[in-house]
Design an enzyme around this catalytic site. Structure first.
Site, PDB file in Angstrom:
ATOM      1  CG  ASP A  75      -0.237  -0.392   2.387  1.00  0.00           C
ATOM      2  OD1 ASP A  75       1.029  -0.207   2.563  1.00  0.00           O
ATOM      3  OD2 ASP A  75      -0.970  -1.074   3.248  1.00  0.00           O
ATOM      4  CG  ASP A  77       1.344   4.015   4.310  1.00  0.00           C
ATOM      5  OD1 ASP A  77       0.011   3.808   4.024  1.00  0.00           O
ATOM      6  OD2 ASP A  77       2.109   3.065   4.992  1.00  0.00           O
ATOM      7  CG  ASP A 159       9.272   0.810  12.764  1.00  0.00           C
ATOM      8  OD1 ASP A 159       9.404   1.441  11.728  1.00  0.00           O
ATOM      9  OD2 ASP A 159       8.382  -0.245  12.741  1.00  0.00           O
TER      10      ASP A 159
HETATM   11  P1  ATP Z   1       4.082  -3.145   5.185  1.00  0.00           P
HETATM   12  O1  ATP Z   1       4.750  -3.307   3.757  1.00  0.00           O
HETATM   13  O2  ATP Z   1       4.183  -4.396   6.154  1.00  0.00           O
HETATM   14  O3  ATP Z   1       2.650  -2.215   5.059  1.00  0.00           O
HETATM   15  P2  ATP Z   1       5.160  -0.752   6.443  1.00  0.00           P
HETATM   16  O4  ATP Z   1       6.618  -0.111   6.421  1.00  0.00           O
HETATM   17  O5  ATP Z   1       4.313  -0.065   5.398  1.00  0.00           O
HETATM   18  O6  ATP Z   1       5.200  -2.327   5.875  1.00  0.00           O
HETATM   19  P3  ATP Z   1       3.166  -0.435   8.443  1.00  0.00           P
HETATM   20  O7  ATP Z   1       2.747  -1.229   9.424  1.00  0.00           O
HETATM   21  O8  ATP Z   1       2.164  -0.286   7.052  1.00  0.00           O
HETATM   22  O9  ATP Z   1       4.442  -1.021   7.978  1.00  0.00           O
HETATM   23  O10 ATP Z   1       3.805   1.060   8.892  1.00  0.00           O
HETATM   24  C1  ATP Z   1       4.009   2.208   8.172  1.00  0.00           C
HETATM   25  C2  ATP Z   1       5.105   2.927   8.729  1.00  0.00           C
HETATM   26  O11 ATP Z   1       4.607   3.621  10.039  1.00  0.00           O
HETATM   27  C3  ATP Z   1       6.574   2.062   8.890  1.00  0.00           C
HETATM   28  O12 ATP Z   1       6.971   2.287   7.710  1.00  0.00           O
HETATM   29  C4  ATP Z   1       6.827   2.879  10.027  1.00  0.00           C
HETATM   30  O13 ATP Z   1       7.658   4.015   9.610  1.00  0.00           O
HETATM   31  C5  ATP Z   1       5.852   3.328  10.832  1.00  0.00           C
HETATM   32  N1  ATP Z   1       5.543   2.454  12.005  1.00  0.00           N
HETATM   33  C6  ATP Z   1       4.586   1.462  11.933  1.00  0.00           C
HETATM   34  N2  ATP Z   1       4.483   1.057  12.987  1.00  0.00           N
HETATM   35  C7  ATP Z   1       5.432   1.435  13.967  1.00  0.00           C
HETATM   36  C8  ATP Z   1       5.786   1.154  15.429  1.00  0.00           C
HETATM   37  N3  ATP Z   1       5.165   0.344  16.191  1.00  0.00           N
HETATM   38  N4  ATP Z   1       6.850   2.153  15.828  1.00  0.00           N
HETATM   39  C9  ATP Z   1       7.244   3.200  14.954  1.00  0.00           C
HETATM   40  N5  ATP Z   1       6.929   3.313  13.799  1.00  0.00           N
HETATM   41  C10 ATP Z   1       6.027   2.421  13.341  1.00  0.00           C
HETATM   42 MG    MG Z   2       2.363   0.079   5.116  1.00  0.00          MG
END
Ligand code: ATP
Ligand code: MG
Length: 464
Positions: A75, A77, A159
């Site tokens: 997705d 963001d 994170d």
């Molecule tokens: P995915 O491909 O699994 O969606 P993603 O990196 O986009 O990976 P998400 O869970 O959608 O992961 O979270 C979006 C963003 O928000 C992450 O890239 C990170 O920067 C931030 N984030 C999410 N969860 C946390 C957390 N628990 N602590 C700090 N930052 C977080």
């Molecule tokens: Mg994501």
């Protein structure tokens, strides 16, 4: 593509703790491999619109990271300086969601773009804390974090370094506040800031580290890996509903098998699945084979775009923990079938205290397990009735899984494979053949066949 990016990126030597800069490294379009038209056109248009309205806006997080690695993002963001209300005022198709932290979902048909306002990290000094906005418990875990912040602060509260890359599709520049590009190049998962403190703030980050390491085939950087084992028990305090969501992400992303290995190795499996973890100690080969086979099957299905049911996954993860409980109840004088029912009930109830598996999944888990007791009983019309049962397929697949892990089922899987392939008269013969061998499945079983069969089997029947 990546080569171009990496060749153009000169990384200076840095100290391990200095991960966040207030001035980012800026990579111009010739210094990275990203292209605007690779991103969702809706996400790009949202960024343009917000920028035109005078706000800062970027594509951020997983989509930038995955694009740099040549992976199709799940997705897209967007992060912006606009508040949720300001974002909503710009778009007709926008909805504010979330209680813990407000986000805006902008809908374009089936595609949803998530827009988040820049957030600040937690003030480290307790005296700084505004108790209305943020709070921590005594172990440092963040309980609420509704604090808006600047772009720099937003980068800092993320994170991992690889998740703190911001892409501006208008200027086609990448902003790198935390040496994320360096870590992408070195295939490393590295927490931003002090790892121990960041895990304490949110222990789920330990699971996220494993998830990204498995999915991207990255290593966890040494300083980010070391605190995991000692802090793993902190997962016990995470709300069970959140852990359910995280566990689904861990096991349904197509990399469940390497994820499982890493969870066990880093001692994160125990706080998630305590009973299964005990089974891994007592019957290591059987438990490990059954779980990793189930996860490998799941990974394959995900990669083939076939549907996967969390119920099957949980049924497999918990099954090896059943025999010890059944035995304990039988030793207290309970007959085998009620003991099995009671053990299943107890195990699921206990597991739900850690991971809140919703009823719509616990019911089918029980049905898959019940099916294991019914599949041996095939006489008369029973076999045909079972075939018509909507849970038959899952039950049969589960039986094959048990056999793969070494359970002795007396050729039952093969019998069912043949039965499904047979025509009417073939089926009648198979049932008649059963009758003559007094196969009822009740009481002590008799051997139906002396050996052979397509699948290799070994070991004791762990279901009894
Ligand atoms: P995915 O491909 O699994 O969606 P993603 O990196 O986009 O990976 P998400 O869970 O959608 O992961 O979270 C979006 C963003 O928000 C992450 O890239 C990170 O920067 C931030 N984030 C999410 N969860 C946390 C957390 N628990 N602590 C700090 N930052 C977080
Ligand atoms: Mg994501």
């Amino acid at each position: 593509m990546l080569k171009k990016l990496f060749q153009s990126f000169r990384s200076p030597l840095r100290k391990p703790q200095q991960h966040v800069r207030t001035t980012p490294e800026v990579l111009s379009s010739s210094q990275h491999s990203l292209q605007r038209n690779q991103f969702s056109r809706y996400a790009v248009s949202i960024v343009e619109r917000l920028q035109n309205a005078g706000y800062q806006a970027y594509l951020v997080g997983g989509c930038v990271r995955d694009m740099m690695l040549g992976i199709t993002p799940k997705d897209f963001d967007v992060a912006t300086s606009a508040t949720p209300e300001q974002v909503r005022a710009e778009f007709r198709n926008a909805r504010i969601i979330g209680r813990r932290f407000k986000l805006v979902h902008i809908h374009f048909g089936r595609e949803i773009i998530e827009v988040a306002t820049f957030r600040a990290n937690h003030p480290q000094d307790d005296e700084d804390e505004d108790s209305n906005q943020s709070s921590r418990n005594e172990s440092g875990r963040i309980l609420r974090d509704n604090v808006y912040g600047t772009l720099e602060e937003d980068a800092q509260r993320r994170d991992f370094t690889i998740n703190a890359l911001y892409y501006d599709p208008v200027t086609e520049r990448v902003l790198d506040f935390a040496n994320g590009v360096h870590d992408i190049r070195n295939r490393l998962i590295r927490l931003i800031g002090d790892p121990q403190q960041r895990y304490k703030e949110d222990p789920v980050r330990m699971l996220r580290a494993v998830r990204f390491a498995a999915k991207l085939d990255f290593g966890i950087e040494k300083h980010s890996a070391t605190p995991i084992r000692p802090l793993a028990p902190m997962l016990r305090d995470i709300p069970a509903a959140r852990l359910f969501e995280e566990v689904l992400k861990l096991f349904l992303n197509g990399y469940a098998e390497p994820t499982f290995e890493m969870l066990v190795d880093l001692e994160l499996f125990e706080p998630l699945f305590p009973a299964s973890s005990k089974a891994l100690e007592y019957t290591p080969t059987y438990t490990h084979t059954l779980i990793s086979e189930a996860l490998a099957n799941t990974d394959l299905r995900v990669k083939q775009n076939k549907p996967v049911t969390p119920a099957f996954l949980f049924a497999a993860l918990l099954w090896p923990a059943l025999p010890a409980r059944v035995l304990r109840l039988q030793e207290r004088g309970m007959p085998p079938i009620p003991a099995m029912q009671e053990a299943a009930h107890e195990l699921i109830t206990e597991q739900c205290q850690r991971i809140a598996i919703p009823k719509r999944f616990t019911m089918p888990i029980r049905e898959i397990w019940d099916m294991q007791e019914r599949l041996p009983r095939r006489s008369g019309k029973r076999a045909d009735l079972l075939l018509d049962n909507p849970r038959f397929r899952a039950g049969y697949d589960f039986l094959l899984l048990r056999e793969t892990a070494g359970e002795e089922t007396d050729g039952l899987g093969e019998w069912w494979t043949e039965y499904q392939d047979a025509n009417e008269s073939g089926r009648r013969d198979m049932i008649r053949d059963l009758g003559s061998k007094s196969e009822t499945g009740q009481g002590p079983r008799k051997r139906r066949r002396s050996g052979g069969g397509k699948r290799k089997r070994a070991g004791a029947d762990a279901s009894e």
